[in-house]
Design an enzyme around this catalytic site. Structure first.
Site, short mmCIF file in Angstrom:
data_model
loop_
_atom_site.label_atom_id
_atom_site.label_comp_id
_atom_site.label_asym_id
_atom_site.label_seq_id
_atom_site.Cartn_x
_atom_site.Cartn_y
_atom_site.Cartn_z
N LEU A 1 91.08 92.99 4.72
CA LEU A 1 91.18 93.56 6.06
C LEU A 1 91.77 94.97 6.05
CD1 LEU A 1 92.53 90.41 7.97
CD2 LEU A 1 90.15 91.07 7.53
N SER B 1 82.74 96.52 11.11
CA SER B 1 83.10 97.03 12.43
C SER B 1 81.88 97.18 13.32
CB SER B 1 83.79 98.40 12.29
OG SER B 1 83.97 98.99 13.56
N TYR C 1 84.32 106.97 10.38
CA TYR C 1 84.82 105.61 10.19
C TYR C 1 83.67 104.62 10.21
CZ TYR C 1 86.63 101.05 11.53
OH TYR C 1 86.86 99.70 11.60
N VAL D 1 89.11 94.71 19.29
CA VAL D 1 90.16 93.70 19.12
C VAL D 1 91.45 94.20 19.76
CG1 VAL D 1 91.37 92.25 17.47
CG2 VAL D 1 89.08 93.10 16.91
N LYS E 1 99.93 101.17 15.92
CA LYS E 1 98.66 101.88 15.74
C LYS E 1 98.55 103.18 16.54
CE LYS E 1 94.81 99.47 15.56
NZ LYS E 1 94.32 99.82 14.20
N HIS F 1 97.82 100.41 25.69
CA HIS F 1 98.15 101.67 26.34
C HIS F 1 98.27 101.49 27.85
CE1 HIS F 1 98.07 104.10 22.77
NE2 HIS F 1 96.86 103.67 22.45
#
Length: 321
Positions: free
Chosen positions: A73, A114, A141, A170, A178, A187
């Site tokens: 992971l 992803s 990414y 997720v 993070k 947030h």
């Protein structure tokens, strides 16, 4: 022994908790332990050994006979990072070495892919491996995850069981470190807690009203249940979507966060930053039939259930899973 790479991170640490809950305690955690993630996310968990990610392959060469399963992971997950060399090092080449080790030592493997591999979603969000080479990610990414998925499917040597999981959006406990890459829900909670208001990105797409952008939000507790299921199944290798299977709007997310916090709804719309505007996903929704077809029938948290649990059991008490 069970190995979890990225174990000090968000999903990895939640998986360690899930394994501990069923008395899997001989866990080898692999990560870069130079940050506070270790002290917070792994605090109180039952762990056999900490192995730095740079020392992992030497350790595995000496201990592979005792290893029962690997969950890979660990990754660089910053979607705004543009340095391809970082992704090649941490996401692509490191993952290739893990795959090759699992082939050599015949260790079953689950690894993190992803939903970023789907790009703008022009081909949909179907985990049919036949269309995988046609996908076009929107950032470095996503490219790194996509390149590894493609490489995996080209290999003739494979572990006796393997699964790549395309994580959608997720959210949940243990993501606190993070920063800007934490979930919108995290947030949102902090903005509402600090100011009583929430800022959402304005839509810059003619087909979507402000706040009506849709994402497949999946609770981390569901993610680790799928990982746990696959560890026991060990058949039907392949690449699988891992989302809730239902796209929900950011307005849904906002309303449910305000409700879980017992706050009045106050939303402001701001322009999507230029640095991400051109690569912004306006709709994601995982086709989850493939996972269901191999026997995973446990119901997922709804967005309402997941946000309520996250806010009231973890964010408000400031707890870790």
């Amino acid at each position: 022994m069970i190995i979890v790479t990225g174990a000090a991170g968000f999903i990895g640490s939640c998986l360690v908790s899930r394994l501990n809950a069923d008395n899997f305690n001989d866990i080898i955690v692999v990560d870069n332990f130079s940050t506070a993630k270790k002290e917070n996310n792994l605090h109180g968990k039952k762990i056999k050994r900490y192995v730095d990610r740079n020392d992992f392959f030497d350790w595995l060469t000496e201990n592979y006979e005792e290893v029962e399963f690997i969950f890979h992971l660990g990754a660089r997950t910053d979607t705004t990072e543009i340095n391809k060399d970082i992704f090649d090092l941490l996401n692509l080449n490191y993952s290739k070495k893990i795959w090759e080790a699992c082939c050599e030592y015949q260790i079953p493997l689950v690894y993190a892919s992803s939903a970023a591999t789907y790009g703008a979603g022009k081909l949909g969000y179907d985990d049919d491996e036949a269309i995988l080479p046609l996908l076009n990610p929107l950032n470095a990414y996503g490219d790194s995850k996509h390149e590894f998925d493609k490489w995996v499917l080209q290999q003739t040597a494979k572990p006796f069981f393997w699964a790549g999981l395309k994580f959608f959006n997720v959210y949940g406990p243990n993501e606190y470190h993070k920063g800007r890459m934490a979930s919108v829900i995290y947030h949102a909670f902090n903005q509402i807690n600090d100011n009583g208001r929430l800022k959402l990105f304005r839509s810059h797409h003619p087909d979507f009203k402000d706040g009506e952008q849709k994402r497949d939000f999946v609770y981390v507790k569901d993610v680790v249940e799928v990982c746990y299921f696959l560890m026991h199944l060990r058949q039907h290798s392949g690449i699988y979507n891992l989302g809730s299977g239902q796209a929900r709007t950011f307005m849904d997310l906002a309303f449910n966060t305000f409700t879980a916090m017992n706050q009045e709804i106050n939303i402001d719309f701001v322009d999507t930053p230029l640095v991400i505007r051109d690569n912004y996903q306006y709709f994601t929704e995982a086709n989850m039939q493939k996972l269901k077809n191999i026997g995973f029938t446990r119901p997922f948290y709804t967005l309402e259930e997941g946000i309520t649990d996250y806010v009231q059991q973890y964010l408000n008490p400031n707890k870790y899973l």
